[in-house]
Design an enzyme around this catalytic site. Sequence first.
Site, PDB file in Angstrom:
ATOM      1  N   ARG A  13       0.838  -1.202   0.000  1.00 33.18           N
ATOM      2  CA  ARG A  13       0.000   0.000   0.000  1.00 33.18           C
ATOM      3  C   ARG A  13       0.874   1.253   0.000  1.00 33.18           C
ATOM      4  NH1 ARG A  13      -0.687   4.797   2.333  1.00 33.18           N
ATOM      5  NH2 ARG A  13      -0.235   3.856   4.364  1.00 33.18           N
ATOM      6  N   ASP A  14       1.522   1.541   1.084  1.00 31.82           N
ATOM      7  CA  ASP A  14       2.369   2.735   1.174  1.00 31.82           C
ATOM      8  C   ASP A  14       3.493   2.681   0.145  1.00 31.82           C
ATOM      9  OD1 ASP A  14       3.974   4.892   1.958  1.00 31.82           O
ATOM     10  OD2 ASP A  14       3.623   4.558   4.072  1.00 31.82           O
ATOM     11  N   HIS A 209       5.797   4.338  12.696  1.00 33.94           N
ATOM     12  CA  HIS A 209       5.951   4.329  11.236  1.00 33.94           C
ATOM     13  C   HIS A 209       7.047   5.345  10.895  1.00 33.94           C
ATOM     14  CE1 HIS A 209       4.194   4.117   7.032  1.00 33.94           C
ATOM     15  NE2 HIS A 209       4.897   5.243   6.955  1.00 33.94           N
ATOM     16  N   HIS A 211      10.228   6.832   8.323  1.00 34.63           N
ATOM     17  CA  HIS A 211      10.852   6.930   7.012  1.00 34.63           C
ATOM     18  C   HIS A 211      12.347   7.124   7.214  1.00 34.63           C
ATOM     19  CE1 HIS A 211       7.217   7.729   4.250  1.00 34.63           C
ATOM     20  NE2 HIS A 211       6.771   7.247   5.385  1.00 34.63           N
ATOM     21  N   CYS A 242       4.730   9.706   0.704  1.00 37.82           N
ATOM     22  CA  CYS A 242       3.410  10.317   0.604  1.00 37.82           C
ATOM     23  C   CYS A 242       3.364  11.243  -0.605  1.00 37.82           C
ATOM     24  CB  CYS A 242       3.090  11.110   1.878  1.00 37.82           C
ATOM     25  SG  CYS A 242       1.515  12.000   1.797  1.00 37.82           S
ATOM     26  N   ASN A 251      10.035   4.333   3.162  1.00 38.86           N
ATOM     27  CA  ASN A 251       9.911   3.778   4.504  1.00 38.86           C
ATOM     28  C   ASN A 251      11.199   3.057   4.903  1.00 38.86           C
ATOM     29  OD1 ASN A 251       6.838   3.985   5.210  1.00 38.86           O
ATOM     30  ND2 ASN A 251       6.905   3.301   3.094  1.00 38.86           N
TER      31      ASN A 251
END
Length: 315
Positions: A13-14, A209, A211, A242, A251
Site C-alpha cells: 500500500r504505502d 511508522h 521513514h 506520501c 519507509n
Amino acid sequence: MADLVRIREVGLRDGLQLVKDVLPTELKLEWIEAAAGAGLPEIEVTSYVPPHVIPQFADADAVTAAALEVPGTLASALAVNLKGAERAYDLGIGKVNYVISASEMHSRANVRRTRQEAVEAFRAMAAERRSRGLEGKVALSCGIATAFGCTLQGEVAEADVLRLVAEAVEAGADEIMIADTVGYADPLRVRRLFAAVLAETGSTPVAAHFHDTRGLGLANVMAAVETGIRRFDASLGGLGGCPFAPGATGNIDTEDTVYLLETQGLSTGIDMSALLDLRSRLSDWLPNETLGGAVQKAGIPGLAESYPSLATAMA
C-alpha cells in the site's frame, strides 16, 4: 522467550502508491502469499481510493478477497474516509487503517479536510462499525501522520499530536500509529514523543511508522524500542512515501528492520531467508524502481552462534 515485535508490511500500500508502473494483481497476490509464508503477522494489502486518484489500487476488491484466503497473516487496508471504511466492512477485512495528519496544511493537501474534520470522519467509521455489530471482529487503527513535523507547515506541536491521539482513543481506536511522514524524527525526539503518547493511550497498543529520509530510520526504531514500542511499519525494499508531502521518501526497509531487531535479542517471528527471497523477486517485479536494503546487498554475517534466529538466512 525473547520480546516479540510485530512488523506490519506496508509495501503493498504505502510502498506502491508512488510507483508509476502498476503491479499486476497476480504479483501482488504472490507478494502477499510470500510475505505471509515468511511469517509477517500483518500485511497492509491495499487502499480503498478511487482508481482515478491512485490507479495502482484499482484492483483493491480483488486483492482484498484473495488476501483474506491467505492463512497465517492479518490482511489490513487503508480507508481514507467513511465510504472507504464501508467498502472495507462489506469486503470482510479484519483491520481497517486510517490516518489523521497532525499538520493542518498536510491534512488539507492530503485528504482535503481539516484535522478536526478528519477526526469526525474517524468517529463516523467507528460508529458504522458499531452499527454493523463488528466491534471485536474488525479492528480500527488510527495513525497520526506528520507527528514530528511537516514539509508544508514546518513545526508540529507535540500538544496537537497528543490531542489527536486522545480523540482517536476516545473514538474507539484499537491501535494508535505515530508516523514520521517526512523523515524529520531523530532518536531524542522519538523517545520524548513516544513516552508522552504511551502515557496518553493507556492499554491501547501503539505502533511506529518511520521513514529513512535522512538515514535515521533504524536509529529511530531503536529509540522507540527503548520506550517500549513493539509494533512497527516497514516496507520491503524501502518503498514508499506520501504523494502530498514533498520530500517524503521511502519507509524503513522490512528486511533491515527485522535484522536489526533480531540482532538486539528481540523476536519478530519472521523467516529472514524467506524474506530475502521475496525481496529478490521484488527487484524483478519493479525494475524501474530504486530499492534500498543493506542486508539484501551485504547479506547476513556468518555469526550463527551470535544470531541464531538468523541462521537459516546464512545457509
